[in-house]
Scaffold this active site. Structure first.
Site, PDB file in Angstrom:
ATOM      1  N   GLN A 130      -0.014 -16.932   8.015  1.00 11.42           N
ATOM      2  CA  GLN A 130      -0.199 -16.892   9.458  1.00 11.42           C
ATOM      3  C   GLN A 130       1.136 -17.224  10.110  1.00 11.42           C
ATOM      4  OE1 GLN A 130      -3.413 -19.547  10.542  1.00 11.42           O
ATOM      5  NE2 GLN A 130      -2.548 -19.887  12.560  1.00 11.42           N
ATOM      6  N   GLY A 131       1.793 -16.215  10.702  1.00  9.67           N
ATOM      7  CA  GLY A 131       3.124 -16.422  11.268  1.00  9.67           C
ATOM      8  C   GLY A 131       3.066 -16.727  12.750  1.00  9.67           C
ATOM      9  N   GLU A 248      -9.706 -22.730  13.328  1.00 10.07           N
ATOM     10  CA  GLU A 248      -8.975 -23.756  12.570  1.00 10.07           C
ATOM     11  C   GLU A 248      -9.666 -25.095  12.659  1.00 10.07           C
ATOM     12  OE1 GLU A 248      -4.280 -22.656  12.339  1.00 10.07           O
ATOM     13  OE2 GLU A 248      -4.854 -24.291  13.643  1.00 10.07           O
ATOM     14  N   SER A 365      -0.641 -30.470  17.690  1.00 10.80           N
ATOM     15  CA  SER A 365      -0.437 -31.908  17.488  1.00 10.80           C
ATOM     16  C   SER A 365      -1.492 -32.720  18.233  1.00 10.80           C
ATOM     17  CB  SER A 365       0.950 -32.311  17.993  1.00 10.80           C
ATOM     18  OG  SER A 365       0.963 -32.247  19.409  1.00 10.80           O
TER      19      SER A 365
END
Lengths: 384, 319
Positions: A130-131, A248, A365
């Site tokens: 996954q770029g 995710e 984050s």
């Protein structure tokens, strides 16, 4: 497999028959190494487990039939990863990448491309990466600059990605590129499905703090990508990314919870009583329990077809909190192993402790998740 | 409960908790058939009432009724004695025919009332009914005078002539009581968060709402995460109904409420420190609710110690 392909199966039936199958096939599924193994060994083990579970039909459950699945509730995918993780048969982080990449293909790839490619991923023939992140693009994903330019025969991609998990093993990459002006921000992004053996791609693994070089830098130099490898509409890559991110924070986190639960039980099995602080152990257990309860509710919402959105940021904050709490306890309760042990088990505790430091960094984050919660869930308005 | 009936029930409870407190709320709950609802669907009745009660900072004697229901003695609306603050052992101790009592009740006893006391004996826990006139009752002021708790004590009470005590499952009563308290803590937390959120949007400093400052936003985000965590633990506890998970839910909710109180007090700053702003009532309530049937810290320590002994984590709720 007792059921013929295509037959409906509820989660209870799936759970009990899978548990029996895993027990019956214990030696075929077991890894050939002790402790955590090398990255190569882990990847070979993952491919083996994928192949065996795909051939037996388990891996196809919960995926749509048009991509080689057998249909049924997505809870089966959540349970399969949980069961494999609980038995220490796979590295959950690598395994769960499927839960992010396959839904993106199903939702955004041309149907024939998804039908051809997704089965390769599910049965362990291929690894995908996954770029997204770039050297200048971490938290601010909309600032990405890896450029794709239209040519007569498709796209030409030039630029760099970083923190690309498993890029050195990957045959394909879901790549976010800048196709608008540099100022176009989230309006000028296009998602592409790129063959990693295309001329012009260079992969350089990154040595990490925790040991395994699972992340890479990926360089693109005039890489040709055919037009029919565009995911979604040109310029609509932001929607692809935004729809992918909640994935995710759903099934993958359920798998991770199973991993944390296993490791917490294992530290409880081996730690000397005097090294365990009851207040800390009690709190870690509660935090992990609550995280798992939250994730469980998310699995059920996903299975009911609900759209997953910013509320999954709470799940991600709870994962980071739980993972760091579990391994903070490990560092205390198994201090000799983590600090000076050099046997395979000690190395694994140490690697996992160090990796847990990244739980509040990767996948958005802790600060970004709190920004999302403040903006989208608490409706606190703009932050400037 | 059917959807229409459920909506009506929730509306009734919301109105009752927003407009009444204490004995007036008890009367409304009787009218609304709350106790009957608890007998049919404890989850809906307990979770709905206690969250709303927490949100409104209202009080009632419903917690005593929750305990009586869990003991299988729910048909007797009398004063129910709960454990003293910070504890979860039975409030009574029976030595032969002599009963000692040290606990709390959620409403003032009227003359002629009876009190239900669960007492430990050398073999088991038994429920004993005693005349409230034989007990010493003290109206608690304490940190939260609005809560209207009553301290109940008694020493060497003669239980001769009382009907023989029935053996009861006190742990189950504590578990259901903890779920009720955890919901009330969640409701209390949600109001504190809403007060702080609104203040952050309204209060202008440096030419902009303080809600635009990341330090403030992250405090409030952290608060919401804690509350959602408590909700999730509660949902799991209702599904598995074990005493372990009820204890975890109470501890998570208590910790979340204390964190909420700290963050919201900080965001509300000066105004939140005045008696004219409602925040202080919720901060006070948090302290007492966290203490009832064990604080987050004491429950957590006890759970940890039990795990070190057994070397086993609490069983997992399946997917």
């Amino acid at each position: 497999m007792t059921n013929p392909p295509g037959a409906a199966m509820d989660i209870g039936e799936f759970r009990s028959s899978l548990d029996v199958w895993l027990e019956d096939n214990r030696s075929a599924l077991a890894p050939a190494y002790e402790g955590g193994g090398t990255l190569d060994q882990q990847m070979a083990q993952l491919a083996k487990v994928r192949r065996l579970t795909y051939e037996a039909g388990w891996m196809r459950r919960g995926w749509p039939e048009r991509v080689g699945g057998l249909g049924g509730t997505t809870l089966m995918r959540a349970y399969l990863g949980e069961a494999l993780t609980a038995r220490d048969l796979i590295e959950p982080g690598f395994y769960s990448m499927t839960e992010v990449l396959a839904p993106t293909m199903i939702d955004y790839a041309p149907p024939e491309l998804a039908a051809a490619m997704v089965p390769e991923l599910l049965r362990g023939e291929e690894t995908w990466c996954q770029g997204f992140s770039e050297p200048g693009t971490g938290s601010n994903l909309a600032s990405l600059s890896c450029r794709a330019v239209r040519s007569d025969e498709g796209w030409r991609v030039t630029g760099q990605k970083v923190w690309t998990s498993l890029a050195q093993y990957a045959q394909r990459c879901v790549l976010l590129t800048r196709t608008g002006t540099p100022e176009s921000a989230h309006k000028g992004i296009t998602a592409l499905f790129v063959d990693m053996d295309s001329p012009g791609i260079t992969v350089r693994p990154i040595d990490t703090m925790h040991g395994p070089a699972e992340f890479s830098e990926v360089f693109f130099d005039q890489v040709h990508v055919p037009l029919d490898r565009t995911l979604g509409q040109p310029g609509a890559g932001w929607a692809v990314a935004m729809d992918l991110l909640p994935y995710e924070r759903s099934t993958s986190l359920w798998h991770r919870a199973a991993f944390l639960h296993r490791r917490l039980q294992e530290v409880l099995d081996v730690a000397p009583a005097e090294a365990l602080d009851p207040a800390v152990l009690g709190e870690v257990t509660q935090v992990l329990y609550a995280f798992r309860a939250r994730s469980r509710a998310t699995q059920h919402r996903m299975a009911a077809g609900e759209h997953l959105g910013p509320e999954t940021s709470v799940d991600k904050v709870l994962l980071a909190t739980s993972e760091q709490a579990v391994f903070d306890l490990v560092a205390e309760a198994l201090a000799p192993e983590v600090t000076v042990g050099d046997d395979p088990a000690s190395e694994q505790w140490r690697t996992q402790y160090l990796y847990s430091r990244a739980a509040s960094i990767y996948g958005g984050s802790a600060e970004i998740q709190r920004n999302i919660i403040a903006r989208r869930l608490l409706d606190l308005g703009a932050d400037r | 409960m059917e959807a229409d009936l459920f909506d009506q029930f929730v509306r009734g409870l919301r109105h009752a908790t927003e407009h009444h407190t204490g004995e007036a709320l008890d009367a409304s709950l009787e009218e609304l058939g709350w106790r009957v609802a608890m007998a049919h669907d404890p989850r809906v009745a307990v979770s709905t009432l206690f969250e709303l009660q927490g949100r409104a900072n209202a009080t009632s004697s419903a917690l005593g009724q929750v305990v009586a229901h869990a003991l299988g003695l729910g048909d007797e609306p009398e004063t129910v004695v709960l454990s003293p603050i910070g504890q979860w052992y039975p409030p009574g101790a029976l030595d032969g025919l002599h009963l000692g009592v040290d606990g709390l009740a959620t409403r003032p006893a009227r003359s002629g009332d009876t009190a239900l006391v669960v007492a430990s004996t050398s073999e088991s826990d038994v429920a004993v009914t005693v005349a409230t006139s034989s007990l010493r009752l003290r109206q608690v002021v304490g940190v939260d005078p609005g809560l209207g708790l009553v301290q109940v004590t008694g020493l060497g009470l003669d239980t001769t002539g009382q009907s023989e005590g029935v053996t009861v499952d006190w742990a189950a009563a504590v578990a259901l009581g903890r779920l009720a308290l955890a919901h009330e803590l969640v409701g209390t937390s949600r109001t504190m968060l809403e007060l702080a959120r609104q203040h952050a949007l309204d209060r202008i400093q440096f030419g902009r709402p303080i809600a635009s400052f990341q330090a403030v936003r992250h405090r409030l985000a952290e608060t919401l995460v804690g509350i959602e965590m408590a909700e999730a633990a509660l949902e799991a506890a209702w599904l598995d109904r074990s005493t372990d998970t009820a204890a975890m839910a109470k501890a998570v909710a208590g910790r979340a409420a204390r964190t909420t109180a700290r963050h919201c007090q900080q965001v509300l700053a000066g105004i939140g420190f005045t008696a004219e702003h409602p925040l202080h009532r919720f901060v006070r309530r948090t302290l007492v609710l966290d203490g009832m049937f064990g604080t987050a810290a004491s429950i957590t320590r006890a759970q940890g110690a039990a795990m070190i002994d057994s070397r086993a984590l609490p069983p997992l709720l399946p997917l």
